[in-house]
Structure formats: structure tokens, C-alpha cells
Design a protein around this motif. Structure first.
Motif, short mmCIF file in Angstrom:
data_model
loop_
_atom_site.label_atom_id
_atom_site.label_comp_id
_atom_site.label_asym_id
_atom_site.label_seq_id
_atom_site.Cartn_x
_atom_site.Cartn_y
_atom_site.Cartn_z
N GLU A 60 -6.65 -13.19 -48.64
CA GLU A 60 -6.10 -14.38 -47.99
C GLU A 60 -5.22 -14.07 -46.79
O GLU A 60 -4.87 -14.98 -46.05
CB GLU A 60 -5.31 -15.20 -49.01
CG GLU A 60 -6.15 -15.72 -50.16
CD GLU A 60 -5.40 -16.68 -51.06
OE1 GLU A 60 -5.90 -17.01 -52.15
OE2 GLU A 60 -4.30 -17.13 -50.65
N SER A 61 -4.85 -12.82 -46.64
CA SER A 61 -4.00 -12.46 -45.50
C SER A 61 -4.86 -12.17 -44.28
O SER A 61 -5.81 -11.39 -44.35
CB SER A 61 -3.17 -11.23 -45.83
OG SER A 61 -2.52 -10.76 -44.66
N PRO A 62 -4.51 -12.76 -43.14
CA PRO A 62 -5.27 -12.45 -41.92
C PRO A 62 -5.17 -10.98 -41.52
O PRO A 62 -6.04 -10.48 -40.80
CB PRO A 62 -4.63 -13.36 -40.86
CG PRO A 62 -3.32 -13.76 -41.42
CD PRO A 62 -3.47 -13.75 -42.90
N TYR A 63 -4.17 -10.27 -42.03
CA TYR A 63 -4.02 -8.86 -41.67
C TYR A 63 -5.10 -7.99 -42.32
O TYR A 63 -5.28 -6.83 -41.92
CB TYR A 63 -2.63 -8.37 -42.08
CG TYR A 63 -1.53 -9.05 -41.31
CD1 TYR A 63 -0.76 -10.05 -41.88
CD2 TYR A 63 -1.27 -8.70 -39.98
CE1 TYR A 63 0.25 -10.69 -41.17
CE2 TYR A 63 -0.27 -9.34 -39.26
CZ TYR A 63 0.48 -10.33 -39.86
OH TYR A 63 1.47 -10.97 -39.16
N ASP A 64 -5.80 -8.54 -43.30
CA ASP A 64 -6.88 -7.79 -43.95
C ASP A 64 -8.22 -7.95 -43.24
O ASP A 64 -9.23 -7.43 -43.70
CB ASP A 64 -7.03 -8.24 -45.40
CG ASP A 64 -5.86 -7.78 -46.26
OD1 ASP A 64 -5.44 -8.55 -47.15
OD2 ASP A 64 -5.37 -6.66 -46.04
N TYR A 65 -8.23 -8.67 -42.12
CA TYR A 65 -9.47 -8.92 -41.38
C TYR A 65 -9.41 -8.19 -40.05
O TYR A 65 -8.39 -8.22 -39.36
CB TYR A 65 -9.67 -10.43 -41.18
CG TYR A 65 -9.99 -11.13 -42.48
CD1 TYR A 65 -8.99 -11.39 -43.42
CD2 TYR A 65 -11.29 -11.49 -42.79
CE1 TYR A 65 -9.28 -12.00 -44.63
CE2 TYR A 65 -11.59 -12.11 -43.99
CZ TYR A 65 -10.58 -12.36 -44.90
OH TYR A 65 -10.88 -12.96 -46.10
N VAL A 66 -10.49 -7.53 -39.70
CA VAL A 66 -10.47 -6.63 -38.54
C VAL A 66 -11.12 -7.23 -37.30
O VAL A 66 -10.83 -6.80 -36.19
CB VAL A 66 -11.12 -5.28 -38.88
CG1 VAL A 66 -10.26 -4.54 -39.90
CG2 VAL A 66 -12.53 -5.46 -39.44
N TYR A 67 -12.05 -8.16 -37.47
CA TYR A 67 -12.71 -8.78 -36.33
C TYR A 67 -12.55 -10.30 -36.42
O TYR A 67 -12.66 -10.87 -37.51
CB TYR A 67 -14.21 -8.42 -36.30
CG TYR A 67 -14.47 -6.95 -36.16
CD1 TYR A 67 -15.02 -6.23 -37.22
CD2 TYR A 67 -14.15 -6.27 -34.99
CE1 TYR A 67 -15.26 -4.87 -37.11
CE2 TYR A 67 -14.38 -4.91 -34.87
CZ TYR A 67 -14.93 -4.22 -35.93
OH TYR A 67 -15.16 -2.87 -35.82
N TRP A 68 -12.33 -10.91 -35.26
CA TRP A 68 -12.08 -12.35 -35.20
C TRP A 68 -12.88 -12.99 -34.08
O TRP A 68 -13.12 -12.37 -33.03
CB TRP A 68 -10.59 -12.61 -34.93
CG TRP A 68 -9.70 -12.25 -36.06
CD1 TRP A 68 -9.19 -11.01 -36.35
CD2 TRP A 68 -9.23 -13.13 -37.08
NE1 TRP A 68 -8.42 -11.07 -37.49
CE2 TRP A 68 -8.42 -12.36 -37.95
CE3 TRP A 68 -9.40 -14.48 -37.35
CZ2 TRP A 68 -7.79 -12.92 -39.08
CZ3 TRP A 68 -8.77 -15.03 -38.45
CH2 TRP A 68 -7.98 -14.24 -39.30
N GLY A 69 -13.28 -14.24 -34.33
CA GLY A 69 -13.84 -15.03 -33.26
C GLY A 69 -12.74 -15.71 -32.47
O GLY A 69 -11.55 -15.56 -32.75
N GLN A 70 -13.16 -16.50 -31.48
CA GLN A 70 -12.20 -17.16 -30.59
C GLN A 70 -11.73 -18.51 -31.13
O GLN A 70 -10.76 -19.07 -30.63
CB GLN A 70 -12.81 -17.34 -29.20
CG GLN A 70 -13.67 -18.58 -29.02
CD GLN A 70 -14.98 -18.55 -29.78
OE1 GLN A 70 -15.41 -17.49 -30.26
NE2 GLN A 70 -15.64 -19.70 -29.90
N GLY A 71 -12.42 -19.03 -32.14
CA GLY A 71 -12.01 -20.28 -32.76
C GLY A 71 -12.76 -21.49 -32.24
O GLY A 71 -13.25 -21.50 -31.12
N THR A 72 -12.82 -22.52 -33.08
CA THR A 72 -13.41 -23.79 -32.70
C THR A 72 -12.51 -24.91 -33.24
O THR A 72 -12.05 -24.84 -34.38
CB THR A 72 -14.86 -23.92 -33.22
OG1 THR A 72 -15.44 -25.13 -32.73
CG2 THR A 72 -14.94 -23.91 -34.74
#
Length: 123
Positions: A105-117
Motif C-alpha cells: 500500500e505504500s507508494p515507496y514500494d513501487y518503482v515505475y509510475w505513469g503520469q496519471g489521469t
């Protein structure tokens, strides 16, 4: 490397539905667990849902359980978030993200991100 691009956001009335998509590029997409997060103005980024690399396991935040469904198609390198019974409090920018750990649940555990919608739900 995995590049992520979200689409499908928009303006919808309360009670309506939207389907978000996340298109990935990169050869290793199928090895990543994927998640959706959202961030409303002035608030921290919030976990929404996660799906394992195989698609066999899913995990949801309590606030969306029963209303949102996450799915993936590894052949097409896509992840989807089907949102139903939308509420004004679902209004936020929605991001997809890739992790090597499922159900985090923590965003710090995710390494790649999109730009958002952007998703906006009117009352």
C-alpha cells in the motif's frame, strides 16, 4: 525499464462508471505486480488496488472494495481499473505503478509510475 501511460479518466456523475487503462512498454512488464493509486488535491497519494504479476491475486483498499475491479492482460501489456458506483470522494488523479512486491500500500514500494489521469465525479 517499464514505461506506463494511463488513460480513460474523465468527468462522470455520482453513481456512474469509468474504466481506466494503463499501457505498459518494456519486456519485463509481466514480471511486475501492478497497482493503482490516487491523489486528491492537498492529500497524500492513496493506495487503491493491486494485482499480482500473474493476475491470480488482487487486493483492494477498503474504500473501493466491491466497487472497483483491477485486471491485467500480460499479452497486451495492459492493466485496467473498472470503477462503478463512483462517489464524489473518488475524485483524484489516478496513477498506475509497478512493483516487485504484491499488495503493498505504500507508494515507496513501487518503482515505475505513469503520469496519471484525472477522474472527476460530480454530485
Amino acid at each position: 525499464q517499464v514505461q506506463l501511460v494511463e488513460s480513460g479518466g474523465g468527468l462522470v456523475q455520482a453513481g456512474g462508471s469509468l474504466r481506466l487503462s494503463c499501457a505498459a512498454s518494456g519486456r519485463t512488464f509481466s514480471s511486475y505486480d501492478m497497482g493503482w493509486f490516487r491523489q486528491a488535491p492537498g492529500k497524500e497519494r492513496e493506495f487503491v488496488a493491486s494485482i499480482s504479476w500473474s493476475g491470480g491475486s488482487t487486493y483492494y483498499a477498503d474504500s473501493v472494495k466491491g466497487r472497483f475491479t483491477i485486471s491485467r492482460d500480460n499479452a497486451k501489456k495492459t492493466v485496467h481499473l473498472q470503477m462503478k458506483s463512483l462517489k464524489p470522494e473518488d475524485t483524484a488523479v489516478y496513477y498506475c505503478a509497478a512493483s516487485s512486491l504484491f499488495g503493498r500500500e505504500s507508494p515507496y514500494d513501487y518503482v515505475y509510475w505513469g503520469q496519471g489521469t484525472q477522474v472527476t465525479v460530480s454530485s
